[in-house]
Design a protein around this motif. Sequence first.
Motif, PDB file in Angstrom:
ATOM      1  N   ILE A  38      36.427 -63.730  99.877  1.00 38.75           N
ATOM      2  CA  ILE A  38      37.819 -63.447  99.523  1.00 38.75           C
ATOM      3  C   ILE A  38      38.022 -63.622  98.023  1.00 38.75           C
ATOM      4  O   ILE A  38      38.624 -62.774  97.362  1.00 38.75           O
ATOM      5  CB  ILE A  38      38.777 -64.360 100.320  1.00 38.75           C
ATOM      6  CG1 ILE A  38      38.787 -63.953 101.787  1.00 38.75           C
ATOM      7  CG2 ILE A  38      40.197 -64.305  99.735  1.00 38.75           C
ATOM      8  CD1 ILE A  38      39.467 -64.954 102.704  1.00 38.75           C
ATOM      9  N   ASP A  39      37.517 -64.721  97.476  1.00 34.42           N
ATOM     10  CA  ASP A  39      37.680 -64.993  96.043  1.00 34.42           C
ATOM     11  C   ASP A  39      37.027 -63.922  95.180  1.00 34.42           C
ATOM     12  O   ASP A  39      37.624 -63.443  94.209  1.00 34.42           O
ATOM     13  CB  ASP A  39      37.104 -66.370  95.690  1.00 34.42           C
ATOM     14  CG  ASP A  39      37.907 -67.518  96.270  1.00 34.42           C
ATOM     15  OD1 ASP A  39      39.056 -67.295  96.710  1.00 34.42           O
ATOM     16  OD2 ASP A  39      37.376 -68.654  96.298  1.00 34.42           O
ATOM     17  N   ILE A  40      35.809 -63.544  95.509  1.00 33.94           N
ATOM     18  CA  ILE A  40      35.106 -62.555  94.679  1.00 33.94           C
ATOM     19  C   ILE A  40      35.736 -61.171  94.828  1.00 33.94           C
ATOM     20  O   ILE A  40      35.784 -60.400  93.866  1.00 33.94           O
ATOM     21  CB  ILE A  40      33.587 -62.529  94.974  1.00 33.94           C
ATOM     22  CG1 ILE A  40      32.863 -61.873  93.814  1.00 33.94           C
ATOM     23  CG2 ILE A  40      33.270 -61.839  96.279  1.00 33.94           C
ATOM     24  CD1 ILE A  40      31.370 -62.096  93.799  1.00 33.94           C
ATOM     25  N   THR A  41      36.266 -60.865  95.997  1.00 36.18           N
ATOM     26  CA  THR A  41      36.952 -59.588  96.193  1.00 36.18           C
ATOM     27  C   THR A  41      38.219 -59.538  95.345  1.00 36.18           C
ATOM     28  O   THR A  41      38.495 -58.531  94.688  1.00 36.18           O
ATOM     29  CB  THR A  41      37.282 -59.368  97.686  1.00 36.18           C
ATOM     30  OG1 THR A  41      36.074 -59.397  98.438  1.00 36.18           O
ATOM     31  CG2 THR A  41      37.987 -58.042  97.905  1.00 36.18           C
ATOM     32  N   GLU A  42      38.979 -60.631  95.335  1.00 36.90           N
ATOM     33  CA  GLU A  42      40.195 -60.689  94.513  1.00 36.90           C
ATOM     34  C   GLU A  42      39.855 -60.552  93.030  1.00 36.90           C
ATOM     35  O   GLU A  42      40.544 -59.859  92.289  1.00 36.90           O
ATOM     36  CB  GLU A  42      40.952 -61.991  94.781  1.00 36.90           C
ATOM     37  CG  GLU A  42      41.594 -62.039  96.148  1.00 36.90           C
ATOM     38  CD  GLU A  42      42.202 -63.389  96.485  1.00 36.90           C
ATOM     39  OE1 GLU A  42      42.132 -64.323  95.646  1.00 36.90           O
ATOM     40  OE2 GLU A  42      42.751 -63.525  97.591  1.00 36.90           O
ATOM     41  N   GLU A  43      38.795 -61.219  92.605  1.00 41.23           N
ATOM     42  CA  GLU A  43      38.370 -61.141  91.206  1.00 41.23           C
ATOM     43  C   GLU A  43      37.937 -59.718  90.854  1.00 41.23           C
ATOM     44  O   GLU A  43      38.284 -59.193  89.791  1.00 41.23           O
ATOM     45  CB  GLU A  43      37.231 -62.128  90.949  1.00 41.23           C
ATOM     46  CG  GLU A  43      36.921 -62.319  89.499  1.00 41.23           C
ATOM     47  CD  GLU A  43      38.006 -63.025  88.712  1.00 41.23           C
ATOM     48  OE1 GLU A  43      38.044 -62.819  87.484  1.00 41.23           O
ATOM     49  OE2 GLU A  43      38.826 -63.752  89.291  1.00 41.23           O
ATOM     50  N   ALA A  44      37.200 -59.084  91.732  1.00 41.21           N
ATOM     51  CA  ALA A  44      36.761 -57.704  91.497  1.00 41.21           C
ATOM     52  C   ALA A  44      37.957 -56.754  91.421  1.00 41.21           C
ATOM     53  O   ALA A  44      37.969 -55.828  90.601  1.00 41.21           O
ATOM     54  CB  ALA A  44      35.788 -57.261  92.588  1.00 41.21           C
ATOM     55  N   LYS A  45      38.970 -56.986  92.243  1.00 40.21           N
ATOM     56  CA  LYS A  45      40.173 -56.152  92.198  1.00 40.21           C
ATOM     57  C   LYS A  45      40.893 -56.307  90.863  1.00 40.21           C
ATOM     58  O   LYS A  45      41.402 -55.336  90.299  1.00 40.21           O
ATOM     59  CB  LYS A  45      41.118 -56.497  93.347  1.00 40.21           C
ATOM     60  CG  LYS A  45      40.636 -55.968  94.686  1.00 40.21           C
ATOM     61  CD  LYS A  45      41.581 -56.361  95.807  1.00 40.21           C
ATOM     62  CE  LYS A  45      41.060 -55.858  97.146  1.00 40.21           C
ATOM     63  NZ  LYS A  45      41.950 -56.245  98.255  1.00 40.21           N
ATOM     64  N   LYS A  46      40.928 -57.536  90.340  1.00 41.30           N
ATOM     65  CA  LYS A  46      41.544 -57.770  89.026  1.00 41.30           C
ATOM     66  C   LYS A  46      40.789 -57.001  87.937  1.00 41.30           C
ATOM     67  O   LYS A  46      41.399 -56.396  87.058  1.00 41.30           O
ATOM     68  CB  LYS A  46      41.548 -59.260  88.684  1.00 41.30           C
ATOM     69  CG  LYS A  46      42.530 -60.068  89.483  1.00 41.30           C
ATOM     70  CD  LYS A  46      42.425 -61.538  89.106  1.00 41.30           C
ATOM     71  CE  LYS A  46      43.234 -62.408  90.044  1.00 41.30           C
ATOM     72  NZ  LYS A  46      43.079 -63.841  89.733  1.00 41.30           N
ATOM     73  N   HIS A  47      39.467 -57.028  88.015  1.00 39.08           N
ATOM     74  CA  HIS A  47      38.655 -56.306  87.035  1.00 39.08           C
ATOM     75  C   HIS A  47      38.870 -54.802  87.154  1.00 39.08           C
ATOM     76  O   HIS A  47      38.977 -54.102  86.140  1.00 39.08           O
ATOM     77  CB  HIS A  47      37.173 -56.643  87.195  1.00 39.08           C
ATOM     78  CG  HIS A  47      36.831 -58.028  86.763  1.00 39.08           C
ATOM     79  ND1 HIS A  47      36.754 -58.403  85.453  1.00 39.08           N
ATOM     80  CD2 HIS A  47      36.552 -59.141  87.487  1.00 39.08           C
ATOM     81  CE1 HIS A  47      36.445 -59.683  85.372  1.00 39.08           C
ATOM     82  NE2 HIS A  47      36.318 -60.157  86.593  1.00 39.08           N
ATOM     83  N   LYS A  48      38.947 -54.321  88.364  1.00 37.55           N
ATOM     84  CA  LYS A  48      39.188 -52.884  88.598  1.00 37.55           C
ATOM     85  C   LYS A  48      40.547 -52.482  88.026  1.00 37.55           C
ATOM     86  O   LYS A  48      40.662 -51.450  87.354  1.00 37.55           O
ATOM     87  CB  LYS A  48      39.120 -52.577  90.090  1.00 37.55           C
ATOM     88  CG  LYS A  48      39.330 -51.114  90.432  1.00 37.55           C
ATOM     89  CD  LYS A  48      39.207 -50.910  91.936  1.00 37.55           C
ATOM     90  CE  LYS A  48      39.457 -49.477  92.325  1.00 37.55           C
ATOM     91  NZ  LYS A  48      40.878 -49.169  92.461  1.00 37.55           N
TER      92      LYS A  48
END
Length: 70
Positions: A38-48
């Motif tokens: 969940i954490d890494i997905t949220e971080e990746a979405k922020k980067h996207k």
Amino acid sequence: MIVKPLSIFEDCSDKIYKLGFIGQDNLYDLNKFKRSIIDITEEAKKHKDFVEDYLTKSERERKKMFLIKN
């Protein structure tokens, strides 16, 4: 370069929630792993989101996006 990893993280998240019975011995580690996904997905979405926003800006505006704000 961000879309593919994000897709993989989301797929992983979907699959981990479809796991069958998990013994009590593995429950803590599984929950910790779920939280990590969940954490890494949220971080990746922020980067996207940042990249998408960056691509809409002029060269001058892009430079401003990297200035440190206090």
